[in-house]
Design a protein around this motif. Structure first.
Motif, mmCIF file in Angstrom:
data_model
loop_
_atom_site.group_PDB
_atom_site.id
_atom_site.type_symbol
_atom_site.label_atom_id
_atom_site.label_comp_id
_atom_site.label_asym_id
_atom_site.label_seq_id
_atom_site.Cartn_x
_atom_site.Cartn_y
_atom_site.Cartn_z
ATOM 1 N N GLY A 263 24.323 -40.759 18.902
ATOM 2 C CA GLY A 263 25.613 -40.277 18.426
ATOM 3 C C GLY A 263 25.443 -39.403 17.197
ATOM 4 N N LYS A 264 26.422 -38.581 16.946
ATOM 5 C CA LYS A 264 26.400 -37.723 15.755
ATOM 6 C C LYS A 264 26.738 -38.553 14.524
ATOM 7 C CE LYS A 264 27.223 -33.390 17.995
ATOM 8 N NZ LYS A 264 25.988 -32.692 17.912
ATOM 9 N N ARG A 265 26.070 -38.249 13.441
ATOM 10 C CA ARG A 265 26.185 -39.036 12.222
ATOM 11 C C ARG A 265 27.634 -39.150 11.727
ATOM 12 N NH1 ARG A 265 23.209 -41.657 9.143
ATOM 13 N NH2 ARG A 265 23.629 -41.992 6.947
ATOM 14 N N MET A 266 28.353 -38.028 11.626
ATOM 15 C CA MET A 266 29.709 -38.088 11.088
ATOM 16 C C MET A 266 30.639 -38.845 12.033
ATOM 17 S SD MET A 266 31.797 -37.838 8.704
ATOM 18 C CE MET A 266 30.835 -37.030 7.480
ATOM 19 N N SER A 267 30.446 -38.713 13.328
ATOM 20 C CA SER A 267 31.255 -39.497 14.264
ATOM 21 C C SER A 267 31.026 -40.984 14.041
ATOM 22 C CB SER A 267 30.923 -39.124 15.715
ATOM 23 O OG SER A 267 31.310 -37.803 15.986
ATOM 24 N N ILE B 30 40.679 -40.307 5.787
ATOM 25 C CA ILE B 30 39.289 -40.433 6.260
ATOM 26 C C ILE B 30 38.373 -39.551 5.418
ATOM 27 C CG2 ILE B 30 37.725 -39.989 8.195
ATOM 28 C CD1 ILE B 30 40.158 -40.715 10.053
ATOM 29 N N GLY B 31 38.778 -38.299 5.214
ATOM 30 C CA GLY B 31 37.973 -37.383 4.414
ATOM 31 C C GLY B 31 37.781 -37.860 2.992
ATOM 32 N N ARG B 32 38.853 -38.357 2.392
ATOM 33 C CA ARG B 32 38.783 -38.846 1.012
ATOM 34 C C ARG B 32 37.875 -40.070 0.912
ATOM 35 N NH1 ARG B 32 41.516 -42.759 -0.927
ATOM 36 N NH2 ARG B 32 43.151 -42.675 0.656
ATOM 37 N N LEU B 33 38.044 -41.018 1.824
ATOM 38 C CA LEU B 33 37.265 -42.254 1.773
ATOM 39 C C LEU B 33 35.783 -42.015 2.076
ATOM 40 C CD1 LEU B 33 39.850 -44.593 3.491
ATOM 41 C CD2 LEU B 33 39.093 -44.726 1.098
ATOM 42 N N LEU B 34 35.510 -41.079 2.979
ATOM 43 C CA LEU B 34 34.117 -40.792 3.340
ATOM 44 C C LEU B 34 33.532 -39.644 2.519
ATOM 45 C CD1 LEU B 34 34.263 -41.190 7.227
ATOM 46 C CD2 LEU B 34 33.471 -42.857 5.527
ATOM 47 N N GLU B 35 34.368 -39.081 1.650
ATOM 48 C CA GLU B 35 33.942 -37.982 0.777
ATOM 49 C C GLU B 35 33.356 -36.828 1.583
ATOM 50 O OE1 GLU B 35 31.339 -39.840 -2.077
ATOM 51 O OE2 GLU B 35 32.959 -41.065 -2.894
ATOM 52 N N THR B 36 34.173 -36.319 2.517
ATOM 53 C CA THR B 36 33.745 -35.214 3.372
ATOM 54 C C THR B 36 34.895 -34.246 3.603
ATOM 55 O OG1 THR B 36 32.484 -34.716 5.381
ATOM 56 C CG2 THR B 36 34.237 -36.371 5.570
ATOM 57 N N PRO C 105 37.712 -31.651 5.455
ATOM 58 C CA PRO C 105 38.668 -31.773 6.564
ATOM 59 C C PRO C 105 38.092 -31.274 7.890
ATOM 60 C CG PRO C 105 39.762 -30.850 4.635
ATOM 61 C CD PRO C 105 38.294 -30.909 4.320
ATOM 62 N N GLY C 106 37.323 -30.202 7.853
ATOM 63 C CA GLY C 106 36.728 -29.672 9.088
ATOM 64 C C GLY C 106 35.752 -30.649 9.722
ATOM 65 N N THR C 107 34.982 -31.312 8.900
ATOM 66 C CA THR C 107 34.021 -32.297 9.392
ATOM 67 C C THR C 107 34.753 -33.476 10.024
ATOM 68 O OG1 THR C 107 32.455 -31.632 7.687
ATOM 69 C CG2 THR C 107 32.090 -33.768 8.698
ATOM 70 N N VAL C 108 35.823 -33.919 9.385
ATOM 71 C CA VAL C 108 36.628 -35.020 9.933
ATOM 72 C C VAL C 108 37.262 -34.582 11.250
ATOM 73 C CG1 VAL C 108 38.672 -36.471 9.567
ATOM 74 C CG2 VAL C 108 37.063 -36.092 7.697
ATOM 75 N N SER C 109 37.777 -33.371 11.301
ATOM 76 C CA SER C 109 38.418 -32.863 12.515
ATOM 77 C C SER C 109 37.436 -32.826 13.684
ATOM 78 C CB SER C 109 38.975 -31.463 12.256
ATOM 79 O OG SER C 109 39.550 -30.933 13.430
ATOM 80 N N THR C 110 36.236 -32.339 13.439
ATOM 81 C CA THR C 110 35.216 -32.285 14.496
ATOM 82 C C THR C 110 34.881 -33.688 14.990
ATOM 83 O OG1 THR C 110 34.289 -30.245 13.593
ATOM 84 C CG2 THR C 110 32.849 -31.551 15.012
ATOM 85 N N ALA C 111 34.703 -34.615 14.068
ATOM 86 C CA ALA C 111 34.347 -35.987 14.444
ATOM 87 C C ALA C 111 35.483 -36.670 15.202
ATOM 88 C CB ALA C 111 33.975 -36.798 13.196
ATOM 89 N N THR C 112 36.721 -36.524 14.731
ATOM 90 C CA THR C 112 37.832 -37.198 15.415
ATOM 91 C C THR C 112 38.060 -36.605 16.802
ATOM 92 O OG1 THR C 112 39.451 -35.809 14.244
ATOM 93 C CG2 THR C 112 39.023 -38.020 13.345
ATOM 94 N N ARG C 113 37.879 -35.294 16.965
ATOM 95 C CA ARG C 113 38.008 -34.686 18.305
ATOM 96 C C ARG C 113 36.993 -35.290 19.270
ATOM 97 N NH1 ARG C 113 38.831 -29.779 15.932
ATOM 98 N NH2 ARG C 113 36.653 -29.196 16.231
#
Length: 180
Positions: A24-28, A48-54, A56-64
């Motif tokens: 699996g991908k790390r951010m996912s 999610i972005g705030r808690l994981l300190e990442t 918005p684009g990274t969160v969007s890719t992972a949630t998709r």
């Protein structure tokens, strides 16, 4: 949830390491780990972005990616355009259910290709037949695995997992059903 405790951060890190071992991908893995361990009913992308300190684009890719695999679902927030996310209660059973769709689609693609001029040639035909039959066999196996998982999941907490394959799974392995 304002911040993550050391215990939750540790879980997310260990979960992510295991997730990566499963290809699996790390951010996912980080997002799914957070959504599994949180006591909140759901979290927004911003949370999610705030808690994981990442980002918005990274969160969007992972949630998709997690949505398309059936690990998480969208949750509508009343009177808001914000979409939240939550982990499925049965993350792994949801994955098995969704994986079946891919197997069925691939089996149909391979089977259909056999009726084309290129797929009618001896070598491609053999490969396409083997691929089609493999997908049909794995699909049957998944059906049985999912049923067994649901039975095991719903047993008492300390019940051991089955030590052998159920008779219907053995029969499916020995005599897979062919589709017309």
């Amino acid at each position: 949830m304002n911040e993550l405790s050391d215990e939750i951060r540790s879980f997310i890190d260990r979960f992510t390491d295991a997730w990566e071992l499963m290809r699996g991908k790390r951010m996912s893995g980080r997002v799914l780990g957070l959504l599994i361990i949180t006591d909140e009913p759901s979290l927004s992308s911003a949370d999610i972005g705030r808690l994981l300190e990442t980002s918005p684009g990274t969160v969007s890719t992972a949630t998709r990616a997690l949505l398309s695999s059936g690990y998480i679902t969208k949750v509508s927030v009343p009177n808001s355009r914000t979409i939240n996310f939550r982990a499925e209660d049965d993350v792994w059973g949801a994955f098995l259910s969704r994986e079946k769709l891919g197997l069925q689609r691939m089996e149909e693609v391979l089977r259909t290709a056999r009726s084309t001029p290129a797929g009618s040639e001896p070598e491609p035909s053999r490969r396409l037949r083997n691929g089609s039959r493999y997908m049909a066999w794995v699909d049957q196996y998944h059906r049985n695995v999912l049923a067994q998982w649901h039975a095991y999941r719903d047993q008492e907490e300390d019940a051991p997992p089955p030590q052998h394959l159920p008779a219907e799974m053995l029969a499916a392995i020995k005599h897979p059903k062919e589709k017309p």
